[in-house]
Motif scaffolding. Structure first.
Motif, PDB file in Angstrom:
ATOM      1  N   ARG A   4       0.851  -1.205   0.000  1.00 27.40           N
ATOM      2  CA  ARG A   4       0.000   0.000   0.000  1.00 27.40           C
ATOM      3  C   ARG A   4       0.880   1.245   0.000  1.00 27.40           C
ATOM      4  N   TYR A   5       1.945   1.185   0.815  1.00 28.67           N
ATOM      5  CA  TYR A   5       2.844   2.348   0.902  1.00 28.67           C
ATOM      6  C   TYR A   5       3.418   2.671  -0.479  1.00 28.67           C
ATOM      7  N   TRP A   6       3.954   1.664  -1.191  1.00 25.65           N
ATOM      8  CA  TRP A   6       4.591   1.922  -2.485  1.00 25.65           C
ATOM      9  C   TRP A   6       3.574   2.259  -3.554  1.00 25.65           C
ATOM     10  N   ASP A   7       2.375   1.690  -3.447  1.00 23.69           N
ATOM     11  CA  ASP A   7       1.316   2.091  -4.390  1.00 23.69           C
ATOM     12  C   ASP A   7       1.064   3.597  -4.284  1.00 23.69           C
ATOM     13  N   ARG A   8       1.098   4.098  -3.054  1.00 17.28           N
ATOM     14  CA  ARG A   8       0.835   5.538  -2.851  1.00 17.28           C
ATOM     15  C   ARG A   8       1.991   6.413  -3.320  1.00 17.28           C
ATOM     16  N   GLN A   9       3.189   5.856  -3.421  1.00 13.19           N
ATOM     17  CA  GLN A   9       4.367   6.661  -3.797  1.00 13.19           C
ATOM     18  C   GLN A   9       4.444   6.956  -5.290  1.00 13.19           C
ATOM     19  N   THR A  10       3.573   6.322  -6.080  1.00  7.26           N
ATOM     20  CA  THR A  10       3.725   6.464  -7.537  1.00  7.26           C
ATOM     21  C   THR A  10       3.572   7.919  -7.987  1.00  7.26           C
ATOM     22  N   HIS A  11       2.690   8.659  -7.287  1.00 10.46           N
ATOM     23  CA  HIS A  11       2.479  10.052  -7.661  1.00 10.46           C
ATOM     24  C   HIS A  11       3.766  10.852  -7.390  1.00 10.46           C
ATOM     25  N   GLY A  12       4.343  11.382  -8.423  1.00 13.60           N
ATOM     26  CA  GLY A  12       5.550  12.205  -8.259  1.00 13.60           C
ATOM     27  C   GLY A  12       6.836  11.408  -8.134  1.00 13.60           C
ATOM     28  N   TYR A  13       6.723  10.061  -8.177  1.00 10.66           N
ATOM     29  CA  TYR A  13       7.926   9.229  -7.974  1.00 10.66           C
ATOM     30  C   TYR A  13       8.999   9.491  -9.052  1.00 10.66           C
ATOM     31  N   ASP A  14       8.570   9.488 -10.308  1.00  8.29           N
ATOM     32  CA  ASP A  14       9.553   9.638 -11.390  1.00  8.29           C
ATOM     33  C   ASP A  14      10.271  10.984 -11.299  1.00  8.29           C
ATOM     34  N   ARG A  15       9.498  12.044 -11.013  1.00  9.76           N
ATOM     35  CA  ARG A  15      10.100  13.383 -10.925  1.00  9.76           C
ATOM     36  C   ARG A  15      11.163  13.412  -9.819  1.00  9.76           C
ATOM     37  N   GLN A  16      10.791  12.843  -8.674  1.00  7.41           N
ATOM     38  CA  GLN A  16      11.702  12.816  -7.519  1.00  7.41           C
ATOM     39  C   GLN A  16      12.965  12.003  -7.824  1.00  7.41           C
ATOM     40  N   MET A  17      12.782  10.848  -8.449  1.00 11.88           N
ATOM     41  CA  MET A  17      13.937   9.989  -8.741  1.00 11.88           C
ATOM     42  C   MET A  17      14.821  10.595  -9.828  1.00 11.88           C
ATOM     43  N   ARG A  18      14.206  11.232 -10.814  1.00 15.96           N
ATOM     44  CA  ARG A  18      15.004  11.885 -11.867  1.00 15.96           C
ATOM     45  C   ARG A  18      15.892  12.963 -11.244  1.00 15.96           C
ATOM     46  N   PRO A  56      10.571   3.958  10.344  1.00 15.12           N
ATOM     47  CA  PRO A  56       9.170   3.701  10.704  1.00 15.12           C
ATOM     48  C   PRO A  56       8.169   4.224   9.671  1.00 15.12           C
ATOM     49  N   LEU A  57       8.470   5.371   9.041  1.00 13.38           N
ATOM     50  CA  LEU A  57       7.476   5.951   8.121  1.00 13.38           C
ATOM     51  C   LEU A  57       7.509   5.340   6.726  1.00 13.38           C
ATOM     52  N   GLY A  58       8.725   5.059   6.225  1.00 12.60           N
ATOM     53  CA  GLY A  58       8.814   4.624   4.833  1.00 12.60           C
ATOM     54  C   GLY A  58       9.659   3.381   4.615  1.00 12.60           C
ATOM     55  N   GLY A  59      10.129   2.747   5.689  1.00  9.50           N
ATOM     56  CA  GLY A  59      10.951   1.542   5.544  1.00  9.50           C
ATOM     57  C   GLY A  59      12.291   1.827   4.878  1.00  9.50           C
ATOM     58  N   GLU A  60      12.707   3.095   4.910  1.00  8.81           N
ATOM     59  CA  GLU A  60      13.899   3.524   4.159  1.00  8.81           C
ATOM     60  C   GLU A  60      15.137   3.521   5.060  1.00  8.81           C
ATOM     61  N   HIS A  61      16.133   2.708   4.662  1.00  8.52           N
ATOM     62  CA  HIS A  61      17.387   2.614   5.424  1.00  8.52           C
ATOM     63  C   HIS A  61      18.485   3.386   4.685  1.00  8.52           C
ATOM     64  N   PHE A  62      19.316   4.094   5.442  1.00  9.61           N
ATOM     65  CA  PHE A  62      20.389   4.872   4.820  1.00  9.61           C
ATOM     66  C   PHE A  62      21.773   4.288   5.091  1.00  9.61           C
ATOM     67  N   ARG A  63      21.872   3.281   5.971  1.00 11.68           N
ATOM     68  CA  ARG A  63      23.217   2.850   6.367  1.00 11.68           C
ATOM     69  C   ARG A  63      23.496   1.378   6.027  1.00 11.68           C
ATOM     70  N   ARG A  64      22.735   0.827   5.113  1.00 11.39           N
ATOM     71  CA  ARG A  64      22.999  -0.563   4.728  1.00 11.39           C
ATOM     72  C   ARG A  64      24.185  -0.622   3.771  1.00 11.39           C
ATOM     73  N   ARG A  65      24.840  -1.805   3.679  1.00 11.06           N
ATOM     74  CA  ARG A  65      25.943  -2.019   2.725  1.00 11.06           C
ATOM     75  C   ARG A  65      25.728  -3.367   2.031  1.00 11.06           C
ATOM     76  N   PRO A  66      24.929  -3.404   0.960  1.00 12.73           N
ATOM     77  CA  PRO A  66      24.678  -4.685   0.282  1.00 12.73           C
ATOM     78  C   PRO A  66      25.949  -5.428  -0.120  1.00 12.73           C
ATOM     79  N   ILE A  67      27.029  -4.704  -0.392  1.00 11.34           N
ATOM     80  CA  ILE A  67      28.268  -5.370  -0.834  1.00 11.34           C
ATOM     81  C   ILE A  67      28.740  -6.408   0.199  1.00 11.34           C
ATOM     82  N   GLU A  68      28.470  -6.145   1.471  1.00 10.57           N
ATOM     83  CA  GLU A  68      28.918  -7.097   2.500  1.00 10.57           C
ATOM     84  C   GLU A  68      28.200  -8.441   2.343  1.00 10.57           C
TER      85      GLU A  68
END
Ligand SMILES: C[S@@+](CC[C@H](N)C(=O)[O-])C[C@H]1O[C@@H](n2cnc3c(N)ncnc32)[C@H](O)[C@@H]1O
Length: 210
Positions: A13-27, A168-180
């Motif tokens: 549901r959260y990501w469905d709601r993010q579609t509005h304006g998503y492309d502009r923000q990501m660009r 808590p609000l968006g499930g967004e992590h800033f300190r992960r390191r997938p390379i590990e």
């Protein structure tokens, strides 16, 4: 492992709601921070390609036309944007709802697996990387890009603070390191780049043949 069905519904549901304006923000993020990362990643893809958490399909225009493309995402609304984009490009692609933590594909069914700017948001990112490696054939390539923990202590402190709200609000992590996780699963890093105060990290890794 992975998240519960209720949590999955919540994030869908959260990501469905993010579609509005998503492309502009990501660009904007692409221009300011991520630079040429989408092209850097996608031009290396070959053969049967799986993009995990394909979102609105912002990577589609960067793939070589010869690849056979499958994309999955948790959000049907995001996938709808990706379908429209693929149609505009005149590209026949297979896009379907799926969960990165439980990929519905057989072992070793892809030559390339791609994931950009999503391991920061996938709840169990370790499990997602393990799934990507499982569906990759021996000798296949894993291509990843994401925003990660900065190499600068002050920026990392800011990222830690930001996570108090963003997780808590968006499930967004800033300190992960997938390379590990990639190296822990035994893949060999072939190319690696980190820039923007160490916040942007992109890599190509190969699954061993034996
Ligand atoms: C920040 S967007 C990135 C989209 C795209 N990869 C890009 O580079 O623009 C994160 C995406 O991850 C998807 N996502 C989050 N959790 C997921 C999961 N467990 N399985 C599949 N997709 C997921 C969201 O629906 C969203 O489309």
């Amino acid at each position: 492992m992975g998240i519960s069905a209720e949590q999955r519904r919540r994030w869908r549901r959260y990501w469905d709601r993010q579609t509005h304006g998503y492309d502009r923000q990501m660009r904007l993020m692409d221009r300011v921070l991520f630079k040429d990362t989408r092209r850097w990643v996608c031009r290396r893809a070959s053969g049967r390609v799986l993009e995990v958490a394909v979102g609105s399909g912002l990577n589609l225009e960067h793939y070589p036309v010869q690849v056979t493309f499958t994309g999955i995402d948790l959000s049907p609304a995001m996938l709808e944007l990706a379908r429209r984009r693929a149609a505009e490009l005149g590209w026949g692609v297979n896009l379907r709802v799926g969960d990165a933590e439980a990929l519905e594909f057989d072992d070793a069914s892809f030559d390339t697996v791609v994931c950009t700017f999503s391991l920061c948001a996938i709840p169990d990112h370790r499990w997602a990387v393990a799934e990507m490696v499982r569906v990759l054939r021996p000798g296949g390539q894993l291509l990843l890009a994401d925003h990660v923990a900065s190499t600068h202590a002050v920026v990392r402190a800011g990222q830690r603070l930001a996570e108090l709200v963003s997780i808590p609000l968006g499930g967004e992590h800033f300190r992960r390191r997938p390379i590990e996780m990639v190296t822990a699963t035994g893949l060999r890093i072939e190319d690696h780049d980190r820039f923007g105060l160490g916040i942007v990290e992109r890599l190509t890794a190969r699954k061993p043949t034996s």
